[in-house]
Design a protein around this motif. Structure first.
Motif, mmCIF file in Angstrom:
data_model
loop_
_atom_site.group_PDB
_atom_site.id
_atom_site.type_symbol
_atom_site.label_atom_id
_atom_site.label_comp_id
_atom_site.label_asym_id
_atom_site.label_seq_id
_atom_site.Cartn_x
_atom_site.Cartn_y
_atom_site.Cartn_z
ATOM 1 N N LYS A 41 0.821 -1.214 0.000
ATOM 2 C CA LYS A 41 0.000 0.000 0.000
ATOM 3 C C LYS A 41 0.856 1.264 0.000
ATOM 4 O O LYS A 41 0.567 2.214 -0.716
ATOM 5 C CB LYS A 41 -0.940 0.023 1.193
ATOM 6 N N LEU A 42 1.913 1.267 0.802
ATOM 7 C CA LEU A 42 2.727 2.473 0.949
ATOM 8 C C LEU A 42 3.844 2.580 -0.089
ATOM 9 O O LEU A 42 4.342 3.668 -0.339
ATOM 10 C CB LEU A 42 3.334 2.527 2.358
ATOM 11 N N GLY A 43 4.271 1.453 -0.653
ATOM 12 C CA GLY A 43 5.392 1.479 -1.591
ATOM 13 C C GLY A 43 6.698 1.833 -0.905
ATOM 14 O O GLY A 43 7.627 2.345 -1.534
ATOM 15 N N ILE A 44 6.785 1.553 0.355
ATOM 16 C CA ILE A 44 7.941 1.883 1.180
ATOM 17 C C ILE A 44 8.966 0.741 1.090
ATOM 18 O O ILE A 44 8.585 -0.423 0.973
ATOM 19 C CB ILE A 44 7.479 2.116 2.646
ATOM 20 N N ALA A 45 10.242 1.071 1.142
ATOM 21 C CA ALA A 45 11.289 0.048 1.131
ATOM 22 C C ALA A 45 11.139 -0.851 2.361
ATOM 23 O O ALA A 45 10.784 -0.376 3.448
ATOM 24 C CB ALA A 45 12.666 0.707 1.126
ATOM 25 N N LYS A 46 11.418 -2.125 2.195
ATOM 26 C CA LYS A 46 11.224 -3.094 3.272
ATOM 27 C C LYS A 46 12.046 -2.770 4.510
ATOM 28 O O LYS A 46 11.571 -2.926 5.636
ATOM 29 C CB LYS A 46 11.525 -4.509 2.774
ATOM 30 N N ASN A 47 13.283 -2.317 4.309
ATOM 31 C CA ASN A 47 14.122 -2.016 5.474
ATOM 32 C C ASN A 47 13.579 -0.812 6.252
ATOM 33 O O ASN A 47 13.611 -0.796 7.479
ATOM 34 C CB ASN A 47 15.580 -1.791 5.066
ATOM 35 N N ILE A 48 13.074 0.188 5.542
ATOM 36 C CA ILE A 48 12.503 1.360 6.220
ATOM 37 C C ILE A 48 11.223 0.971 6.945
ATOM 38 O O ILE A 48 11.003 1.355 8.093
ATOM 39 C CB ILE A 48 12.262 2.508 5.216
ATOM 40 N N LEU A 49 10.366 0.196 6.282
ATOM 41 C CA LEU A 49 9.130 -0.261 6.915
ATOM 42 C C LEU A 49 9.440 -1.075 8.168
ATOM 43 O O LEU A 49 8.817 -0.866 9.219
ATOM 44 C CB LEU A 49 8.299 -1.089 5.926
ATOM 45 N N SER A 50 10.393 -1.967 8.076
ATOM 46 C CA SER A 50 10.770 -2.779 9.232
ATOM 47 C C SER A 50 11.233 -1.897 10.387
ATOM 48 O O SER A 50 10.819 -2.097 11.540
ATOM 49 C CB SER A 50 11.879 -3.751 8.834
ATOM 50 N N ASN A 51 12.059 -0.890 10.084
ATOM 51 C CA ASN A 51 12.523 0.040 11.124
ATOM 52 C C ASN A 51 11.368 0.800 11.755
ATOM 53 O O ASN A 51 11.315 0.964 12.973
ATOM 54 C CB ASN A 51 13.543 1.030 10.556
ATOM 55 N N ARG A 52 10.449 1.289 10.940
ATOM 56 C CA ARG A 52 9.317 2.072 11.459
ATOM 57 C C ARG A 52 8.388 1.197 12.296
ATOM 58 O O ARG A 52 7.925 1.611 13.357
ATOM 59 C CB ARG A 52 8.518 2.733 10.335
ATOM 60 N N LEU A 53 8.098 -0.009 11.824
ATOM 61 C CA LEU A 53 7.246 -0.910 12.603
ATOM 62 C C LEU A 53 7.890 -1.245 13.942
ATOM 63 O O LEU A 53 7.224 -1.217 14.991
ATOM 64 C CB LEU A 53 6.953 -2.185 11.808
ATOM 65 N N ASN A 54 9.185 -1.522 13.920
ATOM 66 C CA ASN A 54 9.883 -1.832 15.172
ATOM 67 C C ASN A 54 9.873 -0.646 16.128
ATOM 68 O O ASN A 54 9.725 -0.824 17.343
ATOM 69 C CB ASN A 54 11.308 -2.304 14.900
ATOM 70 N N ARG A 55 10.023 0.553 15.602
ATOM 71 C CA ARG A 55 9.982 1.747 16.466
ATOM 72 C C ARG A 55 8.602 1.916 17.081
ATOM 73 O O ARG A 55 8.464 2.227 18.267
ATOM 74 C CB ARG A 55 10.365 2.993 15.654
ATOM 75 N N LEU A 56 7.546 1.696 16.279
ATOM 76 C CA LEU A 56 6.180 1.811 16.802
ATOM 77 C C LEU A 56 5.903 0.732 17.851
ATOM 78 O O LEU A 56 5.177 0.985 18.818
ATOM 79 C CB LEU A 56 5.169 1.760 15.664
ATOM 80 N N ILE A 57 6.501 -0.427 17.690
ATOM 81 C CA ILE A 57 6.386 -1.481 18.705
ATOM 82 C C ILE A 57 7.144 -1.067 19.965
ATOM 83 O O ILE A 57 6.614 -1.149 21.083
ATOM 84 C CB ILE A 57 6.905 -2.825 18.167
ATOM 85 N N ASP A 58 8.379 -0.594 19.790
ATOM 86 C CA ASP A 58 9.190 -0.156 20.937
ATOM 87 C C ASP A 58 8.490 0.938 21.742
ATOM 88 O O ASP A 58 8.626 1.002 22.964
ATOM 89 C CB ASP A 58 10.555 0.354 20.488
ATOM 90 N N GLU A 59 7.756 1.792 21.053
ATOM 91 C CA GLU A 59 7.069 2.902 21.714
ATOM 92 C C GLU A 59 5.708 2.503 22.275
ATOM 93 O O GLU A 59 5.012 3.317 22.880
ATOM 94 C CB GLU A 59 6.899 4.079 20.741
ATOM 95 N N GLY A 60 5.304 1.249 22.050
ATOM 96 C CA GLY A 60 4.037 0.776 22.611
ATOM 97 C C GLY A 60 2.811 1.189 21.820
ATOM 98 O O GLY A 60 1.694 1.135 22.335
#
Length: 158
Positions: free
Chosen positions: A45-64
């Motif tokens: 949907k976003l057309g975002i690079a996999k490594n960037i998406l992985s980083n953003r998802l992990n940050r959102l998880i880390d932040e709760g």
């Protein structure tokens, strides 16, 4: 491009921007509200690079804001909003309403938000008085609270 951290700035908006101010974060959260839960769905949907998406998802998880949940007890996982993430809904609604007002699509409204029970359009998001009346900017004032004692803060990542 490296951004300046707001981590030590004693301001609620700056502290919030430190978490969700990166350009992809609110779009990922928006897509969660739209029912997306899997890595591949976000990526397509976003057309975002996999490594960037992985980083953003992990940050959102880390932040709760998001949590991973197993799908049907298997090895695959999905991303689900926590209460902290759900509490961002008014922020997204405000941004959507602002965008509709100042960056409208010439073909018309992009999306309507209606009450599930009635099908009626919801009211705009804004400041509401203790008695339920809408307030304008000139009706408001900011009052210093105990947390603004001039100290810089460092947000804990819990």
């Amino acid at each position: 491009m490296k951004h300046t951290s707001f981590e030590d700035m004693n301001c609620s908006i700056a502290q919030s921007m430190e978490i969700v101010g990166e350009r992809w974060s609110l779009l990922i959260i928006r897509d969660c509200f739209d029912g997306l839960r899997r890595f591949g769905q976000f990526q397509r949907k976003l057309g975002i690079a996999k490594n960037i998406l992985s980083n953003r998802l992990n940050r959102l998880i880390d932040e709760g804001i998001l949590e991973k949940q197993p799908i049907d007890g298997g090895a695959q996982q999905e991303y689900v909003l926590t209460q902290k993430g759900i509490d961002l809904f008014p922020v997204l609604m405000s941004l959507m309403q602002w965008g509709d007002k100042y960056m409208p699509n010439p073909e018309g409204q992009r999306m309507y938000v209606v009450e599930s029970k009635t099908g009626k359009l919801i009211q705009g998001v804004g400041a509401i008085s203790a008695s339920g009346e809408p307030l304008e900017l000139n009706d408001l004032q900011q009052v210093k609270g105990p947390g603004l004692g001039g100290k810089r803060i460092r947000r804990s990542r819990s």
